[in-house]
Design an enzyme around this catalytic site. Sequence first.
Site, mmCIF file in Angstrom:
data_model
loop_
_atom_site.group_PDB
_atom_site.id
_atom_site.type_symbol
_atom_site.label_atom_id
_atom_site.label_comp_id
_atom_site.label_asym_id
_atom_site.label_seq_id
_atom_site.Cartn_x
_atom_site.Cartn_y
_atom_site.Cartn_z
ATOM 1 N N GLU A 93 0.825 -1.203 0.000
ATOM 2 C CA GLU A 93 0.000 0.000 0.000
ATOM 3 C C GLU A 93 0.862 1.256 0.000
ATOM 4 O O GLU A 93 1.944 1.287 0.583
ATOM 5 C CB GLU A 93 -0.885 0.052 1.256
ATOM 6 C CG GLU A 93 -1.883 -1.060 1.367
ATOM 7 C CD GLU A 93 -2.645 -0.983 2.689
ATOM 8 O OE1 GLU A 93 -3.580 -1.770 2.861
ATOM 9 O OE2 GLU A 93 -2.304 -0.134 3.551
ATOM 10 N N CYS A 106 3.040 8.331 1.655
ATOM 11 C CA CYS A 106 3.416 7.361 2.685
ATOM 12 C C CYS A 106 3.600 6.015 1.994
ATOM 13 O O CYS A 106 2.680 5.531 1.325
ATOM 14 C CB CYS A 106 2.335 7.272 3.760
ATOM 15 S SG CYS A 106 2.679 6.058 5.055
ATOM 16 N N CYS A 113 4.607 -7.585 8.105
ATOM 17 C CA CYS A 113 5.445 -7.056 9.180
ATOM 18 C C CYS A 113 5.507 -8.094 10.296
ATOM 19 O O CYS A 113 4.530 -8.795 10.557
ATOM 20 C CB CYS A 113 4.850 -5.749 9.712
ATOM 21 S SG CYS A 113 5.806 -4.963 11.021
ATOM 22 N N CYS A 117 2.594 -5.419 16.535
ATOM 23 C CA CYS A 117 1.873 -4.397 17.309
ATOM 24 C C CYS A 117 0.378 -4.707 17.309
ATOM 25 O O CYS A 117 -0.216 -4.942 16.249
ATOM 26 C CB CYS A 117 2.142 -3.016 16.733
ATOM 27 S SG CYS A 117 3.886 -2.532 16.823
ATOM 28 N N CYS A 120 -2.352 -2.771 15.029
ATOM 29 C CA CYS A 120 -1.994 -2.531 13.632
ATOM 30 C C CYS A 120 -2.439 -3.683 12.737
ATOM 31 O O CYS A 120 -2.233 -4.851 13.063
ATOM 32 C CB CYS A 120 -0.478 -2.335 13.535
ATOM 33 S SG CYS A 120 0.106 -1.989 11.865
ATOM 34 N N CYS A 334 -2.884 1.475 8.227
ATOM 35 C CA CYS A 334 -1.868 0.753 7.463
ATOM 36 C C CYS A 334 -2.222 -0.729 7.385
ATOM 37 O O CYS A 334 -2.510 -1.358 8.394
ATOM 38 C CB CYS A 334 -0.493 0.906 8.120
ATOM 39 S SG CYS A 334 0.159 2.569 8.048
#
Length: 348
Positions: A93, A106, A113, A117, A120, A334
Amino acid sequence: MMVNEIKSLYLEEAIQAVREMGGKDFQGKQLFQWLHQKQVDSYSVMTNLPGAVRKRLEEECHLLILQPVETQISALDGTRKYLFAMPDGQMVESVWMHYRHGDSVCISSQAGCRMGCRFCASTIGGLVRNLTAQEMLEQVYAVGRAVGKSVSHVVVMGTGEPLDNYENLLRFIRILNHEQGMRMSQRNITVSTCGIVPKIYELAREKLQITLALSLHGATDEKRQELMPIAKKYPLSEVMEACDFYFKNTGRRITYEYSLIRGVNDTQEDAQQLANLLRHRNCHVNLIPVNPVKERGFCQSEQKIVDKFKNKLEKYGINVTIRREMGRDIDGACGQLRRRHMDTDAVQ
């Protein structure tokens, strides 16, 4: 030479590549300019390069040109979110945002990932792979082409942990900043990290003039560990010491990002703890009303709570802003658009 990573080459490497193809050094410089300054979509338009060199480039060096798989445009503020497919099918993205100071993109630094977290969407499903410098650069170029405007600021704050992809990140920054490329000021580049301490020290020693943003989200080890697994490896004291080292070595103040989650980290006690942590540091605090993610169940703090939190910090002389919410009516957080596309593909 990285055959399929032509845009990842530094100028000196591009010169060497063209030299090996029978061209001259100045033609290697021209190749670099075509790729990063003019951002062309075909070797055929590089008419100042010898035909034999262009033929070798066509045969040996894939020219990555990203096209959006899906585009979302906010009816509220015009924010645009793009989903791009990499050659191996991985989705990433990128987001275009218009501000008074210019147009910002961005970008993502990884496909997935591994930081975990809890608030997220990017980390759901874990890390698939790092993105190359070429794939990061092309996000910037592709968004600029799609919008039809020049990009003035870049934020590496999308999917992924940039410092977990350190070497590619450095290549990306240096090529983006290069005088023969986009010439983007390093001061217009922001890199966000959840706090990988050894890499913060390494980055500080590079003495770049980028803005480093630390994802803090809690002012105590207990609170950070509740939200961010990486905090169990790197205690807050070590993270803050590394950030102080960064400021001392670069002269660039740290931005501390703090996502406000209702009933989790938004009390006046939380604000007081954050003030105690930062009150003697030259820094900026960016309060972020958390984007709801259906898989996580966290809710955004009420506006009056956000305002009280901000006021508490300001009483201690801390520079603080509340991040303007962009693209609220689209997949704002995100990883949400990527995640939805992956879920759709899985069902099909």
